[in-house]
Design a protein around this motif. Structure first.
Motif, short mmCIF file in Angstrom:
data_model
loop_
_atom_site.label_atom_id
_atom_site.label_comp_id
_atom_site.label_asym_id
_atom_site.label_seq_id
_atom_site.Cartn_x
_atom_site.Cartn_y
_atom_site.Cartn_z
N GLY A 145 0.62 3.34 9.42
CA GLY A 145 -0.28 3.62 8.20
C GLY A 145 -1.04 2.64 7.25
O GLY A 145 -1.27 1.53 8.30
N PRO A 146 -1.46 3.47 6.61
CA PRO A 146 -2.12 2.22 4.83
C PRO A 146 -1.17 1.35 4.62
O PRO A 146 0.65 1.32 4.68
N THR A 147 -1.92 -0.28 3.98
CA THR A 147 -0.82 -1.29 3.20
C THR A 147 -1.37 -0.18 2.21
O THR A 147 -1.94 0.85 2.15
N GLU A 148 -0.09 -0.63 1.12
CA GLU A 148 0.41 -0.37 -0.39
C GLU A 148 -1.38 -0.26 -1.05
O GLU A 148 -1.58 0.26 -2.21
N ASP A 149 -2.14 -2.11 -0.52
CA ASP A 149 -2.95 -2.32 -1.03
C ASP A 149 -4.58 -1.18 -0.51
O ASP A 149 -5.29 -0.97 -2.30
N GLU A 150 -4.71 -0.70 0.34
CA GLU A 150 -5.59 0.14 0.90
C GLU A 150 -5.32 1.46 0.23
O GLU A 150 -6.56 1.80 0.11
N LEU A 151 -3.88 1.69 0.79
CA LEU A 151 -4.27 2.94 -0.59
C LEU A 151 -4.32 3.06 -1.88
O LEU A 151 -5.09 4.09 -2.21
N ASP A 152 -4.28 2.03 -2.79
CA ASP A 152 -4.18 1.74 -3.70
C ASP A 152 -5.72 1.69 -4.01
O ASP A 152 -6.56 2.41 -5.36
N LYS A 153 -6.60 1.11 -3.44
CA LYS A 153 -7.81 0.48 -3.33
C LYS A 153 -8.99 2.44 -3.20
O LYS A 153 -10.08 2.43 -3.52
N ALA A 154 -8.15 2.63 -1.91
CA ALA A 154 -9.24 4.08 -1.93
C ALA A 154 -8.58 4.95 -2.57
O ALA A 154 -9.93 5.68 -2.79
N LYS A 155 -7.55 5.13 -3.17
CA LYS A 155 -7.29 6.02 -4.53
C LYS A 155 -8.95 5.70 -5.20
O LYS A 155 -9.33 6.93 -5.87
N LYS A 156 -8.68 4.11 -5.97
CA LYS A 156 -9.92 4.27 -7.38
C LYS A 156 -11.18 4.48 -6.83
O LYS A 156 -11.50 5.27 -7.94
N PHE A 157 -11.32 4.14 -5.49
CA PHE A 157 -12.87 4.46 -5.15
C PHE A 157 -13.27 6.04 -5.72
O PHE A 157 -14.56 5.74 -5.96
N LEU A 158 -12.25 6.86 -4.93
CA LEU A 158 -12.44 7.80 -4.78
C LEU A 158 -12.01 8.51 -5.90
O LEU A 158 -13.37 9.65 -5.87
N THR A 159 -11.81 8.92 -6.92
CA THR A 159 -11.78 9.43 -8.15
C THR A 159 -12.58 8.45 -9.05
O THR A 159 -13.52 9.31 -9.91
N GLY A 160 -13.19 7.14 -8.97
CA GLY A 160 -13.99 6.64 -10.10
C GLY A 160 -15.58 6.91 -9.65
O GLY A 160 -16.19 7.58 -10.34
#
Length: 427
Positions: free
Chosen positions: A344-359
């Motif tokens: 699975g992803p790391t916490e950092d990868e998950l956080d950055k992906a969600k921020k990019f996709l929403t932003g």
């Protein structure tokens, strides 16, 4: 002509979408804004290249390409002059599942613009000489594609992924049959597809609902009520695990890879969106980019994205590398797929992906044309206007557990259908 100023800046996008039903029964979604004196319309008629007769691929593309080559009292040159003189933009296109069109005009020319669109839809001349000219242009493109590694890799992938299915054929047709497409074929396809049923319309700009209703009925109201679509079977990507090589004497191997995905209405869809962004959709931040390009220097670009045809959701990706490293590159891609499923992803990868996709979502709404296109796409996908406000929340709500589950559903055992054009070593 495109409006580059934002149409509206609001907390809620959905509340500005008016759902209009015209006196003739047409439905359209409208975002009314008088910030700039422009009107943009996008529409789609369900049933694109998947409706081409199997022996006549490319017919829907040829039809879309000839609608503005003369209509009503105008020959091809006269029609183009009429839209150019008023800075009107009218165009048509075909993809696998729909024939689409767009119109952009200054609001003061809206009557004439809709009138010209009406002529193209209802009274296109489809004259033999114009059909032959456009057909020869498509043939020239197909000849270029026949020796283009990217086009060859896509063709090989398409045919392997969708055997004996309309999706396995080229949207633009093939050289063996392009010259057989006739004016009579175009008229027959138009009569089958052009109808008010399954017509999706989105409009943005300086026009109110009453005036728009009048124009829509005048433009589209003359179409038949019912279409006559041939059924298109549901299909999943076939031949997963297969490697197909198309030999071409070039120094670089062009790679396509893919496997089945899930539909946009699946509860895990947004977990899959986040997982794919981390894996291969994030371009410079993705795992594939990091492992294939940055660490090993094997490819300039490598990516994956979700491709949702009406009858086959899929993950598809691409890369290009030196022939001698092609097998290694495919191995690294597949290893990353399996590692992602396992860990699975790391916490950092998950956080950055969600921020990019929403932003980055706001970038889909920064012009009138983009907004109108989003309205049509939502209708085609079967969503309500409320999705415009709900989408980012769905992305933000994806948890680590969700993303891991989505990755397993998307990537399975990590096997891929792979097609390679070049002289790849180690494949």
């Amino acid at each position: 002509m495109t409006a580059h100023a934002p149409i509206v800046t609001i907390a809620s996008r959905a509340e500005h979408v008016q759902r209009i039903t015209t006196p003739a029964g047409l439905e359209a979604w409208l975002v009314e804004s008088h910030a700039v004196p422009l009107v943009a319309l996008e529409f789609a008629i369900r049933g694109g290249a998947s409706q081409d007769p199997c022996e006549k691929p490319g017919l829907a593309t040829l039809l879309a390409s000839t609608l503005d080559e003369g209509a009503g009292p105008y020959d091809a040159r006269g029609f183009h002059r009429a839209i150019d003189d008023l800075a009107i933009h009218i165009g048509f296109g075909a993809d696998r599942d729909a024939i689409s069109g767009h119109l952009q005009t200054l609001s003061r020319n809206v009557d004439k613009a809709f009138g010209l669109l009406k002529l193209a839809l209802n009274d296109a001349r489809l004259e033999a000489g114009d059909v032959a000219r456009v057909r020869s242009q498509l043939a020239a493109e197909l000849k270029r594609d026949a020796n283009d590694p990217d086009s060859m890799a896509s063709k090989a992938f398409r045919e392997a992924a969708f055997p004996n299915h309309p999706y396995g054929r080229s949207v633009r047709g093939d050289l063996a049959s392009i010259d057989t497409l006739s004016r009579e074929d175009l008229i027959a396809l138009r009569e089958r597809l052009f109808a008010r049923r399954d017509l999706k319309i989105g409009v943005v700009g300086a026009i109110d609902a009453t005036r728009l209703s009048e124009l829509l009925d005048a433009t589209f109201g003359g179409l038949a009520l019912q279409n006559d679509l041939a059924p298109v079977p549901e299909i999943a990507v076939a031949n997963v695990g297969m490697r197909e090589i198309v030999d071409l004497d070039v120094p670089q191997s062009t790679i396509r890879f893919g496997r089945p995905s899930i539909t946009k209405h699946d509860p895990d869809y947004y977990a899959v969106v986040v997982a794919n962004h981390i894996l291969g959709g994030g371009t410079f931040t993705s795992r594939l980019f990091r492992e294939v390009r940055e660490k090993r220097g094997m490819a300039y670009s490598v990516y994956s994205h979700l491709n949702e045809y009406d009858h086959c959701p899929m993950l598809i990706g691409a890369a290009a590398t030196k022939n001698e490293r092609a097998g290694e590159a495919i191995g690294v891609i597949q290893e990353e797929f399996r590692n992602f499923v396992a860990g699975g992803p790391t916490e950092d990868e998950l956080d950055k992906a969600k921020k990019f996709l929403t932003g980055s979502y706001a970038l889909r709404f920064d012009t009138s044309t983009k907004i109108a296109s989003q309205l049509v796409n939502l209708q085609l996908d079967g969503f309500e206007p409320s999705f415009l406000d709900e989408r980012n929340g769905k992305i933000a709500a994806v948890t680590m557990e969700d993303c891991q589950r989505g990755a397993k559903r998307l990537l399975g055992d990590g096997d891929l259908l792979v097609t390679v054009v070049g002289k790849p070593a180690g494949v």
